[in-house]
Design an enzyme around this catalytic site. Structure first.
Site, short mmCIF file in Angstrom:
data_model
loop_
_atom_site.label_atom_id
_atom_site.label_comp_id
_atom_site.label_asym_id
_atom_site.label_seq_id
_atom_site.Cartn_x
_atom_site.Cartn_y
_atom_site.Cartn_z
N GLU A 185 0.66 -1.37 0.04
CA GLU A 185 0.26 0.07 0.00
C GLU A 185 0.82 1.27 0.00
O GLU A 185 0.46 2.23 0.84
CB GLU A 185 -0.96 0.00 0.99
CG GLU A 185 -1.90 -1.19 1.29
CD GLU A 185 -2.57 -1.42 2.43
OE1 GLU A 185 -4.07 -1.61 2.26
OE2 GLU A 185 -2.12 -1.24 3.45
C1 TNX Z 1 -4.40 -3.92 4.48
S1 TNX Z 1 -2.73 -6.55 4.19
C2 TNX Z 1 -3.20 -3.90 5.21
C3 TNX Z 1 -3.18 -3.35 6.58
C4 TNX Z 1 -4.42 -3.18 7.20
C5 TNX Z 1 -5.42 -4.28 6.61
C6 TNX Z 1 -6.60 -4.27 7.34
C7 TNX Z 1 -1.67 -5.32 4.16
C8 TNX Z 1 -0.40 -5.81 3.54
N1 TNX Z 1 -1.96 -4.25 4.40
O1 TNX Z 1 -2.43 -2.11 6.43
O2 TNX Z 1 -4.24 -3.14 8.33
O3 TNX Z 1 -5.84 -4.19 5.41
O4 TNX Z 1 -7.49 -5.46 7.23
#
Ligand code: TNX
Length: 615
Positions: free
Chosen positions: A392
């Site tokens: 992300e």
């Molecule tokens: C996605 S899964 C994220 C996290 C959040 C999560 C909540 C991933 C690698 N990143 O930053 O906490 O969703 O479900």
């Protein structure tokens, strides 16, 4: 619960069993632990039969006869309440011998081969059994003696009476006979798994922390067991909310119980920095004390972290530390604005939005920071893995992103460690051994399949099956639902080897169940989300597909409920599981009795947790 053996269980024709009309094994409702009076000092809480036979000096022969007769009668009256196959994860092969059950005598010892690591497993077995049994259970060297629990390291696996073969990784063999229990393995790790199996074969009351009047009977037969995948893990996000060393150690216990062997710690994120770094001290000084919702936060000193790593190592669990880069770094920028793209410190962040922060990939100082931080974390971590995040980072795009990841991968390789990263790092160049942690919700991911063709291996954490922060049902008081609702069936119903299109099974290193903690604030809440789903994922990772089935799993899982209850573990009493009624006739108080609903979680500004899955 039914008497049907789980798939993979091979019932063996038995000698006529004198007590065959006594109800056996799993259809008996496991009874609640009965608190016993405190034993007098040095006196076992549960005297074995030997202790109840009067032995006088004048009549030795009669006494011996009386002793054997009483012992035989005791064995006939003592039937196992657990079936040899009632184990989670289900073992590779189970061969019951119902007439050969073992009753732990009051003078039982744990006998073990000389190797120090094996001795430590033996010590842990004794530590597990002493509180509930009240028995002294001394740990002594081999040779085996009647009535003992015997742990042996052997160079090769016994196979029949003469043939031998090499052990598989982590394999163990457990033999239960009238005169003792033997666990044999090629490594201490295998012995440790065997101990976890033995623990589940003892009556539920073994989970009590105080002595219980119980006959400690173990069903007879042989289990030979080994894992399907080498990497079996869970992740705990200690950045969104902080959890103490003791909390983390308890989670490690939960992992070890179900033969999971990796704990991934998500140590850094926008809301907090949880590991002290000597060369960049403001990380914890400034960012240790925040968290989602503005909570008190916290962080681990090097000594705290070493305690976690050491506690895990003793339980054959490897810690995988994650420093999330280049996104999820708001906390680092608050402490060190020189790392920020505009060199201005952002305000501390206590919400749950993602994707807005990043360290400056064009500034050399950023790579000094990464090298220092990863160097210090690696120096504290005995395991081979360093997780570099990579998820992300929406504002670092294209070659800026892949170039950054490639430099960080080289830093990790230079530290002699293996890179793990969320699957977003797939487009970056391959470094030897690189592992991608896939958290998608659609099993068709050509970019990841391509990275696998270039040599990457995979840890599977599909968001819609393995994410422990997803709600069980619409009314679950905690968690998210962006990847869907995950009940126990959904957690169990997928196959890691075939889940991703165009990826061969050999590329799959294993399975990990992540627990993100935006909405999770206490150990009880962690437990509520991991039980009963974590054992479902553990079984996918450990057991061969031919040995497991949903029908068998839900029956076996049901038997774990009373154990969690006895051990004071909070769990969600999922309606799909036929939990046994308690002796009081009610339903297990998983939620009602031991779990308190938290205040409704505060949705963070800008994050709509009810939005449909777009990832
Ligand atoms: C996605 S899964 C994220 C996290 C959040 C999560 C909540 C991933 C690698 N990143 O930053 O906490 O969703 O479900």
């Amino acid at each position: 619960m039914s008497l049907t053996p789980p798939a993979g269980v091979t019932p063996v024709p038995e000698q006529p069993d004198p007590a065959a009309d006594v109800p056996t094994t799993a259809d008996l409702t496991p009874s609640e632990p009965t608190p016993a009076a405190e034993p007098a000092a040095g006196e076992p809480a549960t005297p074995g039969l030997a202790a109840s036979v009067l032995v006088t000096a004048e009549e030795p022969a009669a006494a011996v006869l009386a002793g054997s007769a009483a012992e035989a009668a005791d064995r006939l009256l003592t039937r196992p309440t657990i079936g040899l196959g009632d184990v989670v994860p289900v073992p590779a092969s189970v061969t019951p011998r119902p007439a050969a059950h073992f009753v732990l005598p009051a003078d039982a010892a744990v006998r073990v081969s000389a190797d120090p690591a094996a001795r430590d497993v033996a010590a842990q077995l004794a530590e597990l059994l002493r509180p509930a049994t009240g028995l002294p259970l001394p740990v002594t060297d081999l040779p085996a003696a009647p009535g003992a629990l015997v742990l042996t390291l052997a160079a090769t696996a016994p196979r029949g009476s003469t043939a031998v073969r090499e052990w598989a990784e982590e394999e163990y063999r457990l033999d239960v006979d009238v005169d003792g229990v033997r666990i044999t393995a090629g490594t201490a790790n295998g012995l440790f798994h065997g101990v976890q199996t033995l623990r589940q074969l003892l009556p539920t009351a073994v989970e009590s922390r105080t002595p219980v009047a119980e006959r400690w009977v173990v069903p007879g037969g042989t289990i030979v067991d080994r894992p399907r995948f080498p990497y079996r893990g869970a992740m705990l996000d200690v950045a969104r909310h902080f959890f103490t060393v003791d909390d983390v150690c308890r989670v490690i216990d939960h992992l070890a119980r179900y033969k999971l062997n990796h704990l991934h710690l998500h140590l850094t994120d926008d809301q907090g920095w949880r590991i002290a770094v000597d060369s960049w001290p403001r990380l914890t000084a400034v960012d240790g004390s925040t968290g989602v919702g503005g909570g008190p936060g916290g962080w681990y000193t090097a000594a705290d972290y070493r305690r976690i790593v050491g506690y895990a190592a003793r339980r054959h669990v490897t810690v995988v530390p994650e420093v999330d880069l280049p996104g999820h770094t708001n906390a680092a920028l608050v402490a060190y604005p020189e790392l920020a793209p505009d060199k201005v410190a952002p305000p501390p962040y206590t919400g749950t939005e993602v994707g807005f922060s990043y360290v400056d990939p064009t500034d050399e100082r950023t790579y000094d920071f990464v090298a220092d931080v990863l160097g210090e974390v690696a120096a504290l971590t005995p395991g081979p893995w360093l997780h570099i995040g990579g998820d992300e980072a929406y504002k670092v795009k294209g070659v800026a992103y892949t170039g950054f990841v490639e430099r960080v991968q080289r830093i990790v390789a230079g530290l002699g460690r293996t890179v793990v990263g969320w699957h977003q790092i797939a487009p970056a160049g391959q470094v030897h051994g690189r592992v991608l942690q896939w958290w998608g919700t659609n099993g068709d991911d050509p970019t990841v399949a391509e990275a696998v063709r270039r040599g990457a291996r995979l840890i599977l954490s599909p968001g819609n099956h393995a994410y422990l922060d997803m709600k069980y049902a619409p009314d679950t008081p905690l968690g998210h639902d962006w990847a869907g609702l995950i009940d126990v069936h959904r957690a169990y119903h997928w196959d890691p080897a075939t889940h991703l299109a165009d990826v061969p099974a050999e590329a799959v290193l294993g399975v990990e169940a992540p627990l993100w903690t935006e909405s999770v604030t206490s150990l009880a809440e962690i437990e509520f989300l991991i039980f009963p789903r974590l054992p479902a994922l553990a079984e996918l990772a450990w057991s061969a597909p031919s040995t497991r089935s949903w029908t068998g799993f839900r029956e076996r899982l049901a038997g774990q409920g009373p154990r969690w209850h006895a051990a004071g573990i909070t769990f969600h009493p999922s309606p799909e599981i036929p939990w046994p009624a308690t002796s009081a006739g009610g339903h297990l108080p998983g939620t009602a009795g031991t779990y308190r609903n938290p205040a409704p979680s505060q949705p963070a500004p800008g994050r709509d947790l009810t939005a449909p899955d777009t990832r």
